[in-house]
Each structure stands twice: as C-alpha cells, then as structure tokens.
Design a protein around this motif. Structure first.
Motif, mmCIF file in Angstrom:
data_model
loop_
_atom_site.group_PDB
_atom_site.id
_atom_site.type_symbol
_atom_site.label_atom_id
_atom_site.label_comp_id
_atom_site.label_asym_id
_atom_site.label_seq_id
_atom_site.Cartn_x
_atom_site.Cartn_y
_atom_site.Cartn_z
ATOM 1 N N VAL A 57 0.746 -1.357 0.068
ATOM 2 C CA VAL A 57 -0.035 0.277 -0.116
ATOM 3 C C VAL A 57 1.055 1.369 0.054
ATOM 4 N N THR A 58 0.832 1.868 -1.168
ATOM 5 C CA THR A 58 1.643 3.205 -1.112
ATOM 6 C C THR A 58 1.440 4.249 -0.278
ATOM 7 N N ASP A 59 0.371 4.733 0.424
ATOM 8 C CA ASP A 59 0.223 5.466 1.451
ATOM 9 C C ASP A 59 -0.664 4.930 2.618
ATOM 10 N N PRO A 60 -0.266 4.152 3.701
ATOM 11 C CA PRO A 60 -0.868 3.337 4.580
ATOM 12 C C PRO A 60 -1.503 4.414 5.546
ATOM 13 N N ASP A 61 -0.717 5.683 5.656
ATOM 14 C CA ASP A 61 -1.560 6.645 6.761
ATOM 15 C C ASP A 61 -3.006 7.180 6.158
ATOM 16 N N VAL A 62 -3.161 6.974 4.955
ATOM 17 C CA VAL A 62 -4.309 7.397 4.259
ATOM 18 C C VAL A 62 -5.362 6.217 3.963
ATOM 19 N N ARG A 63 -4.810 5.032 3.634
ATOM 20 C CA ARG A 63 -5.697 3.995 3.214
ATOM 21 C C ARG A 63 -6.535 3.498 4.549
ATOM 22 N N VAL A 64 -7.863 3.331 4.516
ATOM 23 C CA VAL A 64 -8.556 3.114 5.371
ATOM 24 C C VAL A 64 -8.860 1.503 5.506
ATOM 25 N N VAL A 65 -8.851 0.740 6.614
ATOM 26 C CA VAL A 65 -9.035 -0.640 6.716
ATOM 27 C C VAL A 65 -10.191 -1.223 6.373
ATOM 28 N N GLN A 66 -10.374 -2.367 5.819
ATOM 29 C CA GLN A 66 -11.795 -2.690 5.356
ATOM 30 C C GLN A 66 -11.908 -4.075 6.115
ATOM 31 N N PRO A 67 -13.225 -4.544 6.405
ATOM 32 C CA PRO A 67 -13.563 -5.853 7.241
ATOM 33 C C PRO A 67 -12.922 -6.933 6.551
ATOM 34 N N GLY A 68 -12.018 -7.755 7.385
ATOM 35 C CA GLY A 68 -11.069 -8.919 6.900
ATOM 36 C C GLY A 68 -9.918 -8.526 6.420
ATOM 37 N N ASP A 69 -9.497 -7.408 6.476
ATOM 38 C CA ASP A 69 -8.056 -7.045 5.754
ATOM 39 C C ASP A 69 -7.003 -7.967 6.725
ATOM 40 N N ARG A 70 -6.070 -8.408 5.831
ATOM 41 C CA ARG A 70 -4.786 -8.750 6.637
ATOM 42 C C ARG A 70 -3.691 -7.798 6.239
ATOM 43 N N ILE A 71 -3.374 -6.943 7.115
ATOM 44 C CA ILE A 71 -2.532 -5.886 7.071
ATOM 45 C C ILE A 71 -0.981 -6.554 7.416
ATOM 46 N N GLU A 72 -0.133 -6.673 6.631
ATOM 47 C CA GLU A 72 1.270 -7.218 6.534
ATOM 48 C C GLU A 72 2.120 -6.214 6.958
ATOM 49 N N ILE A 73 3.236 -6.271 7.612
ATOM 50 C CA ILE A 73 4.229 -5.401 8.139
ATOM 51 C C ILE A 73 5.492 -6.016 7.398
ATOM 52 N N TYR A 74 5.967 -5.234 6.491
ATOM 53 C CA TYR A 74 7.229 -5.774 5.699
ATOM 54 C C TYR A 74 8.643 -5.323 6.262
ATOM 55 N N ARG A 75 9.661 -6.304 6.517
ATOM 56 C CA ARG A 75 10.918 -5.970 6.845
ATOM 57 C C ARG A 75 11.692 -5.420 5.747
ATOM 58 N N PRO A 76 12.569 -4.439 6.019
ATOM 59 C CA PRO A 76 13.521 -3.858 5.018
ATOM 60 C C PRO A 76 14.342 -4.907 4.444
ATOM 61 N N LEU A 77 14.806 -4.838 3.061
ATOM 62 C CA LEU A 77 15.682 -5.953 2.670
ATOM 63 C C LEU A 77 16.817 -5.745 3.204
ATOM 64 N N LEU A 78 17.649 -6.678 3.259
ATOM 65 C CA LEU A 78 18.885 -6.717 3.709
ATOM 66 C C LEU A 78 20.100 -6.557 2.579
ATOM 67 N N ALA A 79 19.382 -6.801 1.555
ATOM 68 C CA ALA A 79 20.436 -6.744 0.298
ATOM 69 C C ALA A 79 19.573 -6.431 -0.800
ATOM 70 N N ASP A 80 19.766 -5.481 -1.970
ATOM 71 C CA ASP A 80 19.316 -5.038 -3.084
ATOM 72 C C ASP A 80 19.110 -6.349 -3.994
ATOM 73 N N PRO A 81 18.188 -7.062 -4.296
ATOM 74 C CA PRO A 81 18.099 -8.264 -5.256
ATOM 75 C C PRO A 81 18.907 -8.114 -6.569
ATOM 76 N N LYS A 82 18.850 -6.781 -7.100
ATOM 77 C CA LYS A 82 19.403 -6.423 -8.477
ATOM 78 C C LYS A 82 20.829 -6.371 -8.236
ATOM 79 N N GLU A 83 21.202 -6.105 -7.205
ATOM 80 C CA GLU A 83 22.869 -5.782 -6.781
ATOM 81 C C GLU A 83 23.239 -7.208 -6.700
ATOM 82 N N VAL A 84 22.634 -8.270 -5.974
ATOM 83 C CA VAL A 84 22.798 -9.546 -5.443
ATOM 84 C C VAL A 84 23.202 -10.212 -7.011
ATOM 85 N N ARG A 85 22.181 -10.075 -7.967
ATOM 86 C CA ARG A 85 22.300 -10.517 -9.222
ATOM 87 C C ARG A 85 23.467 -10.276 -10.072
ATOM 88 N N ARG A 86 23.649 -8.911 -9.912
ATOM 89 C CA ARG A 86 24.794 -8.440 -10.692
ATOM 90 C C ARG A 86 26.181 -8.785 -10.235
#
Length: 100
Positions: A57-86
C-alpha cells in the motif's frame, strides 16, 4: 468496529494478531493499535512498509482498513536483489574466464 488481522514475520518467528479497530482507522493506526510493536522492540512501525494480502500500500497513513483485511508489515531488505544478481553474474563471468 472492523475486524482485521495484523501479521509480521521476523527471521525467527511469525505473529498474526486479530484486532478490532474503529471504522475509518488507517492501516498504520491499526497496526499501532494492535500492540505488535511490543512483541518486536526492534520494529519501527512508522518506517515499515505495509501491505494488504501481499500487495504493498503506497500510503498506509491514508488507506482505511476494510473488514477482513490482513495487514502485513514488511521488513526492510538486507540486500538489493538487483545488486546480488549483478555480483553473482560478475563472479560467474570471472570463473568462466579463469577456466578458459
């Protein structure tokens, strides 16, 4: 009240909390109200990206919850996947050159 779930997966464990929040609550406010930060002291909820059912969700401070939503909290990436592939491709190219 709106029934939702808040989910966070750390490296060593996962937590899913069922929460009831007032109608009109934003995603970020719902996550803070869930109390999940108490279980993960290293978690900075104000900075974590949030999603609903696997979609960021691009703006979680504005988006209102809906019944049954499963809100997921994402961890920051430890490494950039593009950099790892390179780096992996560069390592494979060096190995090929050495074997030639």
């Amino acid at each position: 009240m709106v029934e939702i779930e808040v989910v966070y997966a750390a490296v060593d464990r996962q937590v899913l909390l069922g929460v009831a929040v007032p109608v009109g609550t934003s995603l970020r406010a719902a996550v803070q109200a869930s109390g999940i930060a108490g279980q993960f002291p290293q978690l900075v909820l104000a900075e974590c990206p949030l999603g609903v059912f696997g979609k960021v969700v691009t703006d979680p401070d504005v988006r209102v919850v809906q019944p049954g939503d499963r809100i997921e909290i994402y961890r920051p990436l430890l490494a950039d996947p593009k950099e790892v592939r390179r780096l992996r491709a560069a390592k494979a190219a060096m190995a090929r050159q050495q074997n030639s």
